[in-house]
Design an enzyme around this catalytic site. Sequence first.
Site, PDB file in Angstrom:
ATOM      1  N   SER A 179       1.059  -1.029   0.239  1.00 22.76           N
ATOM      2  CA  SER A 179      -0.116   0.228  -0.526  1.00 22.76           C
ATOM      3  C   SER A 179       0.754   1.210   0.270  1.00 22.76           C
ATOM      4  O   SER A 179       2.016   0.808   0.571  1.00 22.76           O
ATOM      5  CB  SER A 179      -0.666  -0.127   1.430  1.00 22.76           C
ATOM      6  OG  SER A 179      -1.758   1.019   1.674  1.00 22.76           O
ATOM      7  N   TYR A 237      -2.386  -1.131  10.319  1.00 23.45           N
ATOM      8  CA  TYR A 237      -2.118  -1.487   8.497  1.00 23.45           C
ATOM      9  C   TYR A 237      -0.794  -1.192   8.062  1.00 23.45           C
ATOM     10  O   TYR A 237      -0.222  -1.729   7.386  1.00 23.45           O
ATOM     11  CB  TYR A 237      -3.383  -0.689   7.968  1.00 23.45           C
ATOM     12  CG  TYR A 237      -3.638  -0.812   6.860  1.00 23.45           C
ATOM     13  CD1 TYR A 237      -4.686  -2.112   5.938  1.00 23.45           C
ATOM     14  CD2 TYR A 237      -2.858   0.154   6.116  1.00 23.45           C
ATOM     15  CE1 TYR A 237      -4.548  -1.943   4.638  1.00 23.45           C
ATOM     16  CE2 TYR A 237      -3.150  -0.104   4.976  1.00 23.45           C
ATOM     17  CZ  TYR A 237      -3.701  -1.282   4.173  1.00 23.45           C
ATOM     18  OH  TYR A 237      -4.105  -1.349   2.219  1.00 23.45           O
TER      19      TYR A 237
END
Length: 269
Positions: free
Chosen positions: A147, A160
């Site tokens: 990401s 995350y």
Amino acid sequence: MTLRSESADRVAVITGADSGIGRATAARLARQGMDIGITWHSDREGAEETAAEVRSLGRRAELEQMDLTRLPEATEAVDRLADRLGRLDVLVNNAGTGTATPYLDIDHATVRQVLDVDLVGPFLCGQLAARRMIAQGDGGRIINVTSVHEHQPRVGAAPYCAAKGGLGLLTQVMALELAEHGIRVNAVAPGEIATPMTGQHDTDVHEEERPGIPLGRPGDAREVAAVIGFLAGEDSAYVTGASWAVDGGMLRMGPMAGSHLESHSWRRP
């Protein structure tokens, strides 16, 4: 080590391929001549739709359920798919999860879940894949979908960001240690992509406005899949240990600005 030609039948296993980036990647690699192993967590119907698309492109597709909160046994799905398809040339660690919870409010169980799915699971799946590739003797590719939060933080996404940052550095260690076996390992770091995970179903990305992203819109899953396809193919034979941002320029702005700016005024001095 005998190098396998691009025209020979190759096999890719893609985790979390029931929708979004995973499904787009399955179709992309099938078009590149690969048979596809598909894992899914809860959406079996979506996985079947992905398999149908792969088969419509003339390639084989096999499915396995995988719950990466049940480690290490869940990762055996990679071996089962490779057994049924005959080999393993490409692993795409795409399955992921996240949160939108302030750091001070998040509980241990949620932290553990996110780290298992987004970091420990890919770690163990990569081990299984690499061992099989080494036994085959002709190299391979491992692509970890991280990401933009591999590189920059976001409020409310502490576990995350920790997991994706860890997966990015893990990618570099894997690249160093597996290079002698002809295995290239890279990361792909998507920005905002129109997928079910971001709450965008059947979105025409060219109709969406994102003032804080230099290209002015979210990305399409197929645009991420195209970069994964490059990294899975022979044209990337001299590429390993890199992180490829597919983010419309978001990282140049910072993910918080990229998703929260409400005007284009930043474009002028």
